[in-house]
Design a protein around this motif. Structure first.
Motif, PDB file in Angstrom:
ATOM      1  N   UNK A   1       0.822  -1.174   0.000  1.00 12.39           N
ATOM      2  CA  UNK A   1       0.000   0.000   0.000  1.00 12.39           C
ATOM      3  C   UNK A   1       0.879   1.254   0.000  1.00 12.39           C
ATOM      4  N   UNK A   2       0.524   2.193  -0.832  1.00 14.90           N
ATOM      5  CA  UNK A   2       1.236   3.469  -0.873  1.00 14.90           C
ATOM      6  C   UNK A   2       0.715   4.451   0.170  1.00 14.90           C
ATOM      7  N   UNK A   3      -0.576   4.397   0.436  1.00 11.72           N
ATOM      8  CA  UNK A   3      -1.145   5.358   1.374  1.00 11.72           C
ATOM      9  C   UNK A   3      -0.442   5.239   2.717  1.00 11.72           C
ATOM     10  N   UNK A   4      -0.103   6.385   3.270  1.00  8.47           N
ATOM     11  CA  UNK A   4       0.618   6.432   4.532  1.00  8.47           C
ATOM     12  C   UNK A   4       2.126   6.467   4.366  1.00  8.47           C
ATOM     13  N   UNK A  80       8.391  20.331  -2.806  1.00  5.08           N
ATOM     14  CA  UNK A  80       7.815  20.659  -1.498  1.00  5.08           C
ATOM     15  C   UNK A  80       6.993  19.512  -0.917  1.00  5.08           C
ATOM     16  N   UNK A  81       6.558  18.582  -1.756  1.00  3.85           N
ATOM     17  CA  UNK A  81       5.775  17.437  -1.281  1.00  3.85           C
ATOM     18  C   UNK A  81       6.654  16.344  -0.674  1.00  3.85           C
ATOM     19  N   UNK A  82       7.944  16.376  -0.979  1.00  2.51           N
ATOM     20  CA  UNK A  82       8.835  15.345  -0.450  1.00  2.51           C
ATOM     21  C   UNK A  82       8.827  15.376   1.069  1.00  2.51           C
ATOM     22  N   UNK A  83       8.758  14.202   1.654  1.00  5.53           N
ATOM     23  CA  UNK A  83       8.690  14.057   3.098  1.00  5.53           C
ATOM     24  C   UNK A  83       7.273  13.981   3.631  1.00  5.53           C
ATOM     25  N   UNK A  84       6.288  14.357   2.834  1.00  2.13           N
ATOM     26  CA  UNK A  84       4.894  14.284   3.271  1.00  2.13           C
ATOM     27  C   UNK A  84       4.337  12.874   3.050  1.00  2.13           C
ATOM     28  N   UNK A  85       3.406  12.507   3.901  1.00  2.00           N
ATOM     29  CA  UNK A  85       2.754  11.197   3.783  1.00  2.00           C
ATOM     30  C   UNK A  85       1.612  11.277   2.775  1.00  2.00           C
ATOM     31  N   UNK A  86       1.535  10.267   1.934  1.00  2.79           N
ATOM     32  CA  UNK A  86       0.469  10.175   0.951  1.00  2.79           C
ATOM     33  C   UNK A  86      -0.831   9.818   1.656  1.00  2.79           C
ATOM     34  N   UNK A  87      -1.867  10.618   1.414  1.00  6.22           N
ATOM     35  CA  UNK A  87      -3.173  10.362   2.025  1.00  6.22           C
ATOM     36  C   UNK A  87      -4.099   9.582   1.107  1.00  6.22           C
ATOM     37  N   UNK A  88      -3.996   9.816  -0.204  1.00  4.69           N
ATOM     38  CA  UNK A  88      -4.894   9.134  -1.139  1.00  4.69           C
ATOM     39  C   UNK A  88      -4.314   9.209  -2.548  1.00  4.69           C
ATOM     40  N   UNK A  89      -4.720   8.248  -3.357  1.00  5.47           N
ATOM     41  CA  UNK A  89      -4.429   8.244  -4.790  1.00  5.47           C
ATOM     42  C   UNK A  89      -5.774   8.208  -5.499  1.00  5.47           C
ATOM     43  N   UNK A  90      -5.906   9.062  -6.529  1.00  9.82           N
ATOM     44  CA  UNK A  90      -7.167   9.140  -7.261  1.00  9.82           C
ATOM     45  C   UNK A  90      -6.920   9.028  -8.756  1.00  9.82           C
ATOM     46  N   UNK A  91      -7.798   8.317  -9.424  1.00 12.01           N
ATOM     47  CA  UNK A  91      -7.872   8.442 -10.872  1.00 12.01           C
ATOM     48  C   UNK A  91      -8.876   9.550 -11.139  1.00 12.01           C
ATOM     49  N   UNK A  92      -8.474  10.505 -11.939  1.00 14.36           N
ATOM     50  CA  UNK A  92      -9.312  11.666 -12.228  1.00 14.36           C
ATOM     51  C   UNK A  92      -9.733  11.586 -13.687  1.00 14.36           C
ATOM     52  N   UNK A 103     -10.312  11.712 -20.654  1.00 14.30           N
ATOM     53  CA  UNK A 103      -8.896  11.601 -20.329  1.00 14.30           C
ATOM     54  C   UNK A 103      -8.747  11.283 -18.847  1.00 14.30           C
ATOM     55  N   UNK A 104      -7.758  10.462 -18.513  1.00 15.50           N
ATOM     56  CA  UNK A 104      -7.538  10.056 -17.135  1.00 15.50           C
ATOM     57  C   UNK A 104      -6.214  10.628 -16.638  1.00 15.50           C
ATOM     58  N   UNK A 105      -6.281  11.268 -15.484  1.00 11.83           N
ATOM     59  CA  UNK A 105      -5.106  11.773 -14.789  1.00 11.83           C
ATOM     60  C   UNK A 105      -4.951  10.971 -13.497  1.00 11.83           C
ATOM     61  N   UNK A 106      -3.772  11.062 -12.894  1.00 10.16           N
ATOM     62  CA  UNK A 106      -3.536  10.412 -11.607  1.00 10.16           C
ATOM     63  C   UNK A 106      -3.258  11.506 -10.592  1.00 10.16           C
ATOM     64  N   UNK A 107      -4.031  11.501  -9.508  1.00 11.84           N
ATOM     65  CA  UNK A 107      -3.868  12.498  -8.452  1.00 11.84           C
ATOM     66  C   UNK A 107      -3.296  11.870  -7.197  1.00 11.84           C
ATOM     67  N   UNK A 108      -2.381  12.592  -6.577  1.00 13.49           N
ATOM     68  CA  UNK A 108      -1.768  12.170  -5.319  1.00 13.49           C
ATOM     69  C   UNK A 108      -2.069  13.247  -4.283  1.00 13.49           C
ATOM     70  N   UNK A 136     -14.093  13.746 -12.544  1.00 14.07           N
ATOM     71  CA  UNK A 136     -14.796  12.761 -11.725  1.00 14.07           C
ATOM     72  C   UNK A 136     -13.709  11.984 -10.990  1.00 14.07           C
ATOM     73  N   UNK A 137     -13.781  11.951  -9.673  1.00 18.20           N
ATOM     74  CA  UNK A 137     -12.744  11.313  -8.862  1.00 18.20           C
ATOM     75  C   UNK A 137     -13.091   9.854  -8.604  1.00 18.20           C
ATOM     76  N   UNK A 138     -12.085   9.005  -8.768  1.00 15.41           N
ATOM     77  CA  UNK A 138     -12.203   7.583  -8.436  1.00 15.41           C
ATOM     78  C   UNK A 138     -11.065   7.284  -7.462  1.00 15.41           C
ATOM     79  N   UNK A 139     -11.369   7.181  -6.182  1.00 10.14           N
ATOM     80  CA  UNK A 139     -10.338   6.934  -5.182  1.00 10.14           C
ATOM     81  C   UNK A 139      -9.847   5.499  -5.286  1.00 10.14           C
ATOM     82  N   UNK A 140      -8.531   5.334  -5.227  1.00  8.60           N
ATOM     83  CA  UNK A 140      -7.917   4.014  -5.302  1.00  8.60           C
ATOM     84  C   UNK A 140      -7.377   3.623  -3.942  1.00  8.60           C
ATOM     85  N   UNK A 141      -7.441   2.376  -3.632  1.00  5.83           N
ATOM     86  CA  UNK A 141      -6.809   1.858  -2.424  1.00  5.83           C
ATOM     87  C   UNK A 141      -5.498   1.203  -2.812  1.00  5.83           C
ATOM     88  N   UNK A 142      -4.449   2.022  -2.928  1.00  9.15           N
ATOM     89  CA  UNK A 142      -3.145   1.460  -3.315  1.00  9.15           C
ATOM     90  C   UNK A 142      -2.117   1.728  -2.249  1.00  9.15           C
TER      91      UNK A 142
END
Length: 142
Positions: A1-4, A80-92, A103-108, A136-142
């Motif tokens: 899992x990437x989250x956290x 500036x994001x380095x060192x921060x914990x990932x809270x969610x990954x989204x397909x947008x 079109x699909x983007x990936x959001x962190x 349209x957001x599609x939250x992923x559990x990765x």
């Protein structure tokens, strides 16, 4: 899992001759040893791979004459994001009424900001801050 996990490194392909981001190349995001590699091509294709690229190896853009290297610390918003914990990954998924529809983007999502890697018409684009409401957001559990 990437989250956290913390974002420990972000690498972009850099064009030495232009001294600029080579947005046709991969975007590498490393989360404590789990590397996500993203690249958009054509108008509707995205490739997302895991741990397949070795950034210690030199880059060769199929003999096209580009002088490319991996570069860390650019742009500043990404660094500036380095060192921060990932809270969610989204397909947008773009739901706007234009040629980018579908079109699909990936959001962190991080505590202090978010980054989306999107298709900028046959290359990568990157945006920070709140995502456009036409996604349209599609939250992923990765």
């Amino acid at each position: 899992m990437l989250e956290g996990r913390r974002l420990t490194r972000a690498l972009l392909v850099w064009d030495l001759d232009e001294d600029a981001w080579f947005s046709d190349g991969l975007v590498l995001l490393d989360f404590e040893g789990e590397q996500v590699e993203i690249v958009h091509h054509r108008f509707d294709e995205i490739s997302i791979t895991w741990n397949t690229v070795d950034p210690a190896q030199p880059l060769d853009w199929a003999g096209e004459g580009f002088r490319l290297v991996w570069r860390e610390g650019v742009p500043g918003e990404l660094a500036a994001l380095e060192g921060q914990r990932l809270q969610a990954v989204e397909l947008l998924e773009w739901a706007g009424e234009d040629m980018a529809q579908g079109m699909v983007a990936v959001g962190f999502v991080f505590p202090e900001d978010r980054v989306a890697i999107y298709n900028a018409l046959d290359e990568n684009g990157m945006e920070f801050g709140p995502s456009d409401r036409r996604y349209v957001r599609h939250k992923l559990g990765v």
